[in-house]
Design a protein around this motif. Structure first.
Motif, PDB file in Angstrom:
ATOM      1  N   ARG A  24       0.870  -1.180   0.000  1.00 34.19           N
ATOM      2  CA  ARG A  24       0.000   0.000   0.000  1.00 34.19           C
ATOM      3  C   ARG A  24       0.904   1.227   0.000  1.00 34.19           C
ATOM      4  O   ARG A  24       1.859   1.314   0.762  1.00 34.19           O
ATOM      5  CB  ARG A  24      -0.878  -0.012   1.250  1.00 34.19           C
ATOM      6  CG  ARG A  24      -1.841   1.170   1.324  1.00 34.19           C
ATOM      7  CD  ARG A  24      -2.703   1.128   2.587  1.00 34.19           C
ATOM      8  NE  ARG A  24      -3.747   0.110   2.468  1.00 34.19           N
ATOM      9  CZ  ARG A  24      -3.872  -0.943   3.259  1.00 34.19           C
ATOM     10  NH1 ARG A  24      -3.042  -1.174   4.233  1.00 34.19           N
ATOM     11  NH2 ARG A  24      -4.868  -1.792   3.075  1.00 34.19           N
ATOM     12  N   SER A  25       0.565   2.187  -0.858  1.00 37.73           N
ATOM     13  CA  SER A  25       1.354   3.421  -0.941  1.00 37.73           C
ATOM     14  C   SER A  25       0.861   4.439   0.082  1.00 37.73           C
ATOM     15  O   SER A  25      -0.173   4.245   0.720  1.00 37.73           O
ATOM     16  CB  SER A  25       1.243   4.024  -2.351  1.00 37.73           C
ATOM     17  OG  SER A  25      -0.030   4.638  -2.504  1.00 37.73           O
ATOM     18  N   LYS A  55      -2.582   5.392  -0.304  1.00 38.38           N
ATOM     19  CA  LYS A  55      -3.506   4.267  -0.078  1.00 38.38           C
ATOM     20  C   LYS A  55      -3.751   3.415  -1.325  1.00 38.38           C
ATOM     21  O   LYS A  55      -4.620   2.547  -1.344  1.00 38.38           O
ATOM     22  CB  LYS A  55      -4.867   4.731   0.492  1.00 38.38           C
ATOM     23  CG  LYS A  55      -4.764   5.593   1.731  1.00 38.38           C
ATOM     24  CD  LYS A  55      -4.297   4.801   2.919  1.00 38.38           C
ATOM     25  CE  LYS A  55      -4.320   5.646   4.187  1.00 38.38           C
ATOM     26  NZ  LYS A  55      -3.070   5.661   4.896  1.00 38.38           N
ATOM     27  N   GLU A  56      -2.962   3.661  -2.392  1.00 37.39           N
ATOM     28  CA  GLU A  56      -3.084   2.832  -3.597  1.00 37.39           C
ATOM     29  C   GLU A  56      -2.502   1.451  -3.301  1.00 37.39           C
ATOM     30  O   GLU A  56      -1.452   1.324  -2.683  1.00 37.39           O
ATOM     31  CB  GLU A  56      -2.326   3.463  -4.771  1.00 37.39           C
ATOM     32  CG  GLU A  56      -2.401   2.632  -6.033  1.00 37.39           C
ATOM     33  CD  GLU A  56      -1.571   3.171  -7.190  1.00 37.39           C
ATOM     34  OE1 GLU A  56      -1.716   2.620  -8.293  1.00 37.39           O
ATOM     35  OE2 GLU A  56      -0.782   4.116  -7.003  1.00 37.39           O
ATOM     36  N   ILE A  57      -3.192   0.413  -3.771  1.00 33.86           N
ATOM     37  CA  ILE A  57      -2.695  -0.956  -3.642  1.00 33.86           C
ATOM     38  C   ILE A  57      -1.833  -1.247  -4.861  1.00 33.86           C
ATOM     39  O   ILE A  57      -2.230  -1.001  -5.999  1.00 33.86           O
ATOM     40  CB  ILE A  57      -3.860  -1.970  -3.541  1.00 33.86           C
ATOM     41  CG1 ILE A  57      -4.725  -1.674  -2.303  1.00 33.86           C
ATOM     42  CG2 ILE A  57      -3.328  -3.401  -3.531  1.00 33.86           C
ATOM     43  CD1 ILE A  57      -4.006  -1.780  -0.970  1.00 33.86           C
ATOM     44  N   ILE A  95       5.850   3.138   0.811  1.00 33.12           N
ATOM     45  CA  ILE A  95       5.045   1.925   0.613  1.00 33.12           C
ATOM     46  C   ILE A  95       5.307   0.983   1.779  1.00 33.12           C
ATOM     47  O   ILE A  95       6.384   0.993   2.374  1.00 33.12           O
ATOM     48  CB  ILE A  95       5.332   1.201  -0.727  1.00 33.12           C
ATOM     49  CG1 ILE A  95       6.807   0.818  -0.851  1.00 33.12           C
ATOM     50  CG2 ILE A  95       4.864   2.001  -1.906  1.00 33.12           C
ATOM     51  CD1 ILE A  95       7.104  -0.030  -2.068  1.00 33.12           C
ATOM     52  N   VAL A 108       0.957  -4.906   2.824  1.00 43.68           N
ATOM     53  CA  VAL A 108      -0.394  -5.083   3.341  1.00 43.68           C
ATOM     54  C   VAL A 108      -0.321  -6.196   4.377  1.00 43.68           C
ATOM     55  O   VAL A 108       0.352  -7.218   4.171  1.00 43.68           O
ATOM     56  CB  VAL A 108      -1.357  -5.450   2.180  1.00 43.68           C
ATOM     57  CG1 VAL A 108      -2.680  -5.954   2.704  1.00 43.68           C
ATOM     58  CG2 VAL A 108      -1.549  -4.263   1.271  1.00 43.68           C
ATOM     59  N   ILE A 114      -8.785  -7.367   0.459  1.00 41.07           N
ATOM     60  CA  ILE A 114      -8.291  -6.529  -0.645  1.00 41.07           C
ATOM     61  C   ILE A 114      -8.193  -7.308  -1.947  1.00 41.07           C
ATOM     62  O   ILE A 114      -8.617  -6.838  -2.993  1.00 41.07           O
ATOM     63  CB  ILE A 114      -6.913  -5.925  -0.280  1.00 41.07           C
ATOM     64  CG1 ILE A 114      -7.075  -4.922   0.867  1.00 41.07           C
ATOM     65  CG2 ILE A 114      -6.265  -5.251  -1.491  1.00 41.07           C
ATOM     66  CD1 ILE A 114      -5.752  -4.468   1.474  1.00 41.07           C
TER      67      ILE A 114
END
Length: 162
Positions: free
Chosen positions: A56-57, A60-62, A87, A90, A98
């Motif tokens: 996760r960045s 909040k980008e996966i 990053i 997760v 997810i």
């Protein structure tokens, strides 16, 4: 063998692959040699077995990273290629919600959503690579370029040099 989402996607895209089933010992800590054991069980070189790392960045980008399971991911390189300032992995307990997969059975194919995917360039040094088939005890043997095409992945350098 039960068909997984990863297999269905490859069949739908008419991408050839071989599903390799093996006895899974449920021990998925790489420092304990899981990659080498998996490679031995499916009859492949450990350098051709690739792990899937979900991160996760800071925004909040996966992000999904695939790399040689014998190597560590270089977080600096992963941040640079993804454009993220920070990053982090997760947590295993979040993985199912997810991606739809559990730790040790997480495939870069067939996740709940198509996330940006990055595959280490060392994949291209192999005629075939193996990635998780979407459940523990199943690996998918596939040509690297076919996996890159199926996941719309960016090929890059992710390996931590020791």
């Amino acid at each position: 063998m039960k068909k997984t989402n990863a297999m269905r996607i490859l069949e739908q895209k008419k991408i050839p692959f071989e599903a390799k089933e093996y006895e899974d010992d449920t021990d998925h800590k790489l420092e304990l040699g899981a990659a080498a054991r998996t490679a031995e069980k499916i009859g492949m070189d450990p350098k051709s077995v690739f792990k899937t790392i979900v991160m996760r960045s800071d925004t909040k980008e996966i992000l999904v990273f695939c790399q040689n399971a014998l190597s560590e991911i270089n977080l600096k390189k992963a941040r640079a290629v993804s454009g993220a300032k920070e990053i982090s992995s997760v947590k295993p307990e979040e993985l199912m919600a997810i991606t739809g997969y559990i730790r040790g059975g997480c495939s870069p194919l067939g996740m709940k959503r198509q996330f940006r995917t990055f595959i280490d360039q060392s994949a291209l040094e192999n005629e075939f690579i193996a990635v998780s088939g979407g459940q523990r005890g199943i690996q998918i043997k596939i040509k690297p370029q076919d996996l890159i095409d199926a996941t719309q992945a960016t090929v890059c350098d992710l390996i931590l040099e020791k």
